[in-house]
Motif scaffolding. Structure first.
Motif, PDB file in Angstrom:
ATOM      1  N   SER A   1       8.840   6.152  -0.949  1.00  0.00           N
ATOM      2  CA  SER A   1       8.563   7.536  -1.702  1.00  0.00           C
ATOM      3  C   SER A   1       7.344   7.971  -1.255  1.00  0.00           C
ATOM      4  CB  SER A   1       8.531   7.200  -3.203  1.00  0.00           C
ATOM      5  OG  SER A   1       8.378   8.589  -3.966  1.00  0.00           O
ATOM      6  N   SER A   2       6.246   7.272  -1.165  1.00  0.00           N
ATOM      7  CA  SER A   2       4.704   7.714  -0.782  1.00  0.00           C
ATOM      8  C   SER A   2       5.006   8.146   0.598  1.00  0.00           C
ATOM      9  CB  SER A   2       3.967   6.915  -0.977  1.00  0.00           C
ATOM     10  OG  SER A   2       4.094   5.536  -0.273  1.00  0.00           O
ATOM     11  N   LEU A   3       5.642   7.459   1.511  1.00  0.00           N
ATOM     12  CA  LEU A   3       5.637   7.767   3.045  1.00  0.00           C
ATOM     13  C   LEU A   3       6.334   9.285   3.109  1.00  0.00           C
ATOM     14  CD1 LEU A   3       6.559   4.463   4.277  1.00  0.00           C
ATOM     15  CD2 LEU A   3       4.412   5.753   4.899  1.00  0.00           C
TER      16      LEU A   3
ATOM     17  N   ARG B   1       6.376  11.612   0.988  1.00  0.00           N
ATOM     18  CA  ARG B   1       5.666  12.724   0.528  1.00  0.00           C
ATOM     19  C   ARG B   1       4.567  13.353   1.623  1.00  0.00           C
ATOM     20  NH1 ARG B   1       6.127   9.822  -4.486  1.00  0.00           N
ATOM     21  NH2 ARG B   1       4.093   8.725  -4.018  1.00  0.00           N
ATOM     22  N   LYS B   2       4.472  12.628   2.725  1.00  0.00           N
ATOM     23  CA  LYS B   2       3.486  12.951   3.501  1.00  0.00           C
ATOM     24  C   LYS B   2       4.173  13.907   4.415  1.00  0.00           C
ATOM     25  CE  LYS B   2       0.814   8.633   3.164  1.00  0.00           C
ATOM     26  NZ  LYS B   2      -0.061   7.636   3.984  1.00  0.00           N
TER      27      LYS B   2
ATOM     28  N   ARG C   1       0.803  -1.057   0.062  1.00  0.00           N
ATOM     29  CA  ARG C   1       0.057  -0.061   0.165  1.00  0.00           C
ATOM     30  C   ARG C   1       0.832   1.368  -0.052  1.00  0.00           C
ATOM     31  NH1 ARG C   1      -4.062  -1.683   5.002  1.00  0.00           N
ATOM     32  NH2 ARG C   1      -4.693  -3.705   3.883  1.00  0.00           N
ATOM     33  N   GLU C   2       1.942   1.323   0.387  1.00  0.00           N
ATOM     34  CA  GLU C   2       3.057   2.420   0.729  1.00  0.00           C
ATOM     35  C   GLU C   2       4.312   1.896   0.206  1.00  0.00           C
ATOM     36  OE1 GLU C   2       2.019   5.083   1.312  1.00  0.00           O
ATOM     37  OE2 GLU C   2       0.249   5.509   2.740  1.00  0.00           O
ATOM     38  N   THR C   3       5.013   2.975  -0.133  1.00  0.00           N
ATOM     39  CA  THR C   3       6.293   2.993  -0.780  1.00  0.00           C
ATOM     40  C   THR C   3       7.125   3.719  -0.076  1.00  0.00           C
ATOM     41  OG1 THR C   3       6.332   4.585  -2.417  1.00  0.00           O
ATOM     42  CG2 THR C   3       5.726   2.227  -3.067  1.00  0.00           C
TER      43      THR C   3
END
Length: 390
Positions: free
Chosen positions: A202-204, A206-207, A198-200
């Protein structure tokens, strides 16, 4: 309940054993400097290279802990950390010692990051704050134990025996973990792998709310770690002129953090994480100024305040991070540890150069500059929490 208590005891022991290895040489840095004929900055490599290893491997073990059972990861990490310590205890080459310290750092996340991820996804939300506070207390106990082991329990000139003892501690706690920790079932592994997708990383990153917490952890250790790393140089010189054994006793101020971990976790639930971060940052800043005074009383009070401020910052940051997560706990906690130890490594290295150029005063000024990081994160969190209440 009894089974959960046994697990918590084993987790506490394993994390404490891991952190014992990180700071083991810190009280005897002047002795290493003399024995190996190296500079203060080079002597600090015996600590900073462990931290560098943690930084380099942490994301990898975070990824593994989201996909595979925790027990094989722990076993592998324990064997390599213990082996590295045994080599450190017998080598006559400082290059080999630093290389093995790096090896230990590379495998410590197998014992710490994997356990944090396992706890985060295995515990109910209502117990997470207090248990993560206890996890932080274990890191504090281990940090204090390593320093006491290296500079007091074993006489400073016998620092090599401290490495043997720490390696034995790792092997014993890993064996306990193999017996007590439950084997991961197929459902747990499948759920962890599903969460992993669900999360990479990179996505973490970006938060914004997570990135700020990572920055808070980094800034906190950046400020804290150099204080105790260069404390032996400060206290062994004028006007204090203390022995290594006496200096090591000063590290008993760490006991404060063992109790502050769970307390800070509970207070963050009651008062809000933002308020706790702001208060802890101010306390940390005031305490740093006390360390400039040529008074042993001021130094002890300053160190108590530094410990209280840092341990509260670290605990609240870990609690806030895990409250915000719904999945990918291994990756998210691995990123926190990555930032945390990157900050610690930068602090140790930067403060080393500050010490060489401007002495203890230069170290304190260098560290005080970075108080803006946890203070700013606290202000942001307080605004978020105020909006949530409205």
């Amino acid at each position: 309940m009894a089974n959960i208590l046994r697990i918590q005891v084993v987790v506490f022991a394993l994390v404490a054993a891991s952190f014992t290895n990180i700071y083991l040489p810190q009280p005897v840095l002047p002795i290493l400097q003399s024995e190996f004929q190296i500079s203060p900055v080079q002597a600090s490599f015996s600590v900073s290279f462990v931290i560098m290893g943690i930084v380099l491997s942490n994301l990898f073990f975070g990824y593994l802990s989201d996909r595979y059972p925790v027990k094989p990861i722990i076993l592998t990490g324990g064997v390599f950390v213990a082996a590295g310590g045994l080599i450190c205890s017998s080598t006559g080459s400082y290059t080999v010692l630093v290389a093995c310290r790096l090896l230990q750092g590379l495998f410590i996340p197998a014992l710490t990051t994997s356990i944090a991820a396992w706890l985060s996804r295995s515990l109910p939300a209502e117990r997470l704050s207090s248990v993560m506070g206890a996890y932080v207390s274990a890191t504090i106990f281990g940090g204090m134990g390593g320093r006491m082991l290296g500079g007091w329990i074993h006489p400073p000139l016998h620092w090599r025996y401290a490495f043997v003892t720490a390696s034995a501690f790792i092997l014993v706690t890993v064996a306990m973990a193999m017996v007590v920790l439950p084997a991961s079932g197929r459902e747990e592994i499948a759920a962890a792998r599903s969460s992993n997708g669900r999360e990479t990383y990179s996505s973490l990153l970006r938060k914004k709310e997570l990135l700020l917490i990572y920055a808070c952890g980094a800034g906190s250790l950046l400020i804290f770690s150099p204080v105790f790393n260069y404390l032996p140089y400060r206290l062994s010189g004028a006007p204090f002129n203390l022995t290594t054994e006496t200096i090591t006793l000063v590290y008993l101020v760490y006991v404060l953090g063992i109790f502050l971990g769970p307390l800070a976790g509970k207070l963050s639930s009651r008062l809000g994480g933002g308020v706790m971060l702001i208060f802890s940052s101010i306390l940390l800043g005031l305490s740093l100024t006390l360390l400039l005074l040529p008074s042993m009383t001021a130094v002890i009070l300053g160190l108590l305040g530094v410990c209280a401020g840092f341990f509260s910052l670290h605990t609240v940051a870990v609690v806030l991070l895990n409250r915000k997560l719904t999945c990918s706990h291994g990756k998210a906690n691995a990123l926190y540890v990555l930032f945390y130890y990157t900050g610690g490594w930068l602090g140790l290295t930067g403060a080393g150069f500050a010490y060489e150029h401007a002495g203890w005063e230069g170290v304190i000024v260098f560290l005080a500059i970075f108080l803006v990081i946890p203070l700013s994160v606290g202000v942001f969190e307080r605004r978020v929490e105020s909006k949530a209440r409205d």
